[in-house]
Scaffold this active site. Sequence first.
Site, short mmCIF file in Angstrom:
data_model
loop_
_atom_site.label_atom_id
_atom_site.label_comp_id
_atom_site.label_asym_id
_atom_site.label_seq_id
_atom_site.Cartn_x
_atom_site.Cartn_y
_atom_site.Cartn_z
N ASP A 91 23.44 23.98 13.18
CA ASP A 91 24.51 23.85 12.11
C ASP A 91 23.55 22.90 11.06
OD1 ASP A 91 26.20 22.90 10.14
OD2 ASP A 91 27.46 21.73 11.51
N LYS B 179 21.01 21.33 0.32
CA LYS B 179 21.57 22.73 0.77
C LYS B 179 22.34 23.12 -0.47
CE LYS B 179 25.21 24.54 4.07
NZ LYS B 179 25.67 24.39 5.34
N GLU C 228 29.92 29.74 9.07
CA GLU C 228 30.50 28.51 9.94
C GLU C 228 31.93 28.37 10.51
OE1 GLU C 228 29.38 25.86 6.62
OE2 GLU C 228 27.15 25.89 7.57
N ASP D 292 37.55 25.02 6.43
CA ASP D 292 36.34 24.19 6.38
C ASP D 292 35.82 23.39 5.30
OD1 ASP D 292 33.80 23.39 7.04
OD2 ASP D 292 32.91 25.38 7.97
#
Lengths: 635, 220
Positions: A10, A72, A173, A195
């Site tokens: 992850d 990211k 994810e 999420d």
Amino acid sequence: MSSDLIVGIDLGTANSLVAYMQGDFPVVIPGEDGLNLVPSVVALDATNQIVVGNAARKYLIETPERAVYSVKRLMGRGIEDIQEELKLFPFQLADDLQPGEVLRLKIGERTYTPPEISAFILRQLKRNAERFFSSPVTHAVITVPAYFNDAQRQATKDAGRIAGLNVLRLVNEPTTASLAYGLDKKKNGVVAVYDLGGGTFDISILKLHDGIFEVIATNGDTHLGGDDIDNLLIALALDDIRGDLAIDVSRNGEAVARIRKAVIEAKIALSSQLTAKLDVDLPGGKKYQREISRELFEHLVQPIVDRTVSPCKQALKDANLKPEQIDEVVLVGGSTRIHKVRQLVQDLFGRVPHTDLNPDEVVALGAAVQAKILGGGSEITQDMLLLDVTPLSLGIEVAGGVTDKIILRNSTIPASATQYYTTQVDGQTNVAIHVLQGERELARDCRSLARFDLKGVPPMPAGMPRIEVKFLIDANGILRVSAREQRSGKEAEIDVQPSYGLTDEQVENMLLESFDFAEDDFRQRQIIEARREADTILTALAKGKKNQAWQQLTNDERRNVEALEKALINVKDGDDYHAIRASIDALNQATMHLAELMMDTVVSTALKGKAMDDADSDLEEAPQAGHPVAKAEFK
Amino acid sequence: MRAVHFCSSCGKVQPPVPVDYFMFFGFTAKLDLDTASLEKEFYALSRRLHPDLFAQANPEERAFSLEQSSMLNDAYRTLKDPIKRTEYLLRLEGIELEEQSKQATEKARATGELKKQVVPPDLLEEVFELNMHLEELGAQKKLGEDDPALLEEIGKAKLSLEEKHDALLHDLKTEWKKWDETIDNGREVDRPKILATMLDLLNRRNYIRNLLRDVNEAVE
């Protein structure tokens, strides 16, 4: 390759984790410090060594210009895309950055692209896993936000390659998280995964059916998460400081970094307490102190939390479902610990969400399950299969600047589609293909993924050519586009090279450079170089086969070359250096005659009085580097 | 018969043969399709063709799996939806639909070109009135006004359109059955008429769906 050694990663905005399947259960592999979470922070220490994770965190405060976090957010993006980010994050861009170029960030005196910085994090996770297993780890599944576009996915895949990982699959994810939840209770029904992580928000709606996890709809926002909450609190603190202490520390990197650390701690505390204290030492010996109540905090974050509502509604609409038709809701991501978020989810879906698994770890755990499935599976994963979708529609620009969608969002991947187009102008010989991603009707409002030209269409009246454009999205959600004029058979094909992406060559160079200061082995480097050589010779051969010289070979020769070509294709992505090397040599040997014939063809055409330019272009067509042709001298 | 996805002797995945979507699932080209058995077939084939099952296979098998499973997904997406399924059959029979898609509308808006739009004659009056109401609503919205009577009128029109929409779907299903009969009894002479009726129904249906979308956008 033992399937145990495919790890699930992850790669998060705030934290990253690596996990694997230990028997029937996925477990997170801790770092040397014993902690599961590796903060996604990369810094240069005093001796100019790269440090990652917890060890790098202190540099955020001590030497903020030598540390970077939340990279990211920059993956697969260009300078035009990140103006908002630059206002809120202390990203320092390289001074010589050109528009259209892949971003480069300064860390100390060095500059790195976002995929390289992510690769440092991946390399750390890889090292953690290798230490844990006491053996090399070369294969991984990496998770990405479901709403990541093609460029962001490519950048993540590049990061994996730069870190020396063979990325077997990019998985979304929220879908991955549902795997971790579905492991112990193989239920059927409809599940919504909400999420909200450090930097991204995803909502996915899945149908579970005897181990098949079929995503029906997904939506989200790749710039919405805990970071935004931190920035709000930082802004509040900076305001206070300006008002109460009459100083402006907003340009002081160290002070902002200290405030950031304090507000994050307060934010976390407010999930379990009703009040939290901020206590920050400022430069010049001053102190900033205040208390924040949960009430004030929730009031502040309301606008951010509310931004998740519309993606949820859209996903339900796309899935053609009403909230009451959702059987279970699962929360993923650290930001779902916030009470306000839980309340909102409960109100939206009319049910209490599941929180049995640690929201920080569930994605990595699911990635480990997916790694196991890809590795051949075990009894527990045997019936499990993920059927994911593409989050955004894909198409091309047609006359008038309009987007013509070729694959619609929420199509199950792999997906393919073909559309036919024609020319607008008489005698048009070049057709520009502009690949787009997004839902908007006008091309300029969509994300531009790539541009390429279909060249050499024979001149025909407008409307006559029949241009076939084929889109293929693979299981990673990455697009491949080919275009062909059907009347002439003229073809152009590309793996979409995102507008802000790295080329294959750049990635390989970065990988090779990374070995120079990493501990990694010589063998890995040999394999990569051999693969590169294999690609060169295969490309050269593909061109050679279109040359008339190919027809001059005997049937046996052609058969032999093709058998060896196939053999090389089969071994080149493997890890057996000697096999790749042997295959290259064999193919080199077998194509020698073809190379000679091709040189003759070029020479004789030139002698027949063909324009020199044409002879040059014939040469251009002939194999370039390596073999077969380039090594033969043109005398 | 079902298309061959695997080698009969070694069981390995094969490159897809060019077949239509019905044949891909081993179905005859019938329209009154049992979606439950379609879903079952889809899941069963997914379990054998999906690239996840070929992560360790050689590049050739991986490529075949990618092609096969993309075709499987494309076929499933088309056949599970009654409208897409009917449109697909029409295309197989060489009939193109009129451009009444949202895309065509947007394209027309952006380029200023006139969109091919055929208003079904029996709807002319209703559509005219509805458009007046919608314009009025737009004007009121700009002024921040709210007229419950107008909203009620629009609501009524919407209801009437929804009823028409459902009726068209019902008619379409009747045509499906007729079509399927010609597959069973082989009476090809009956087919052109059925196809023409289905085309007409689809065009009307698309027209009404677009109207409904406009209404929903205006009311939201």
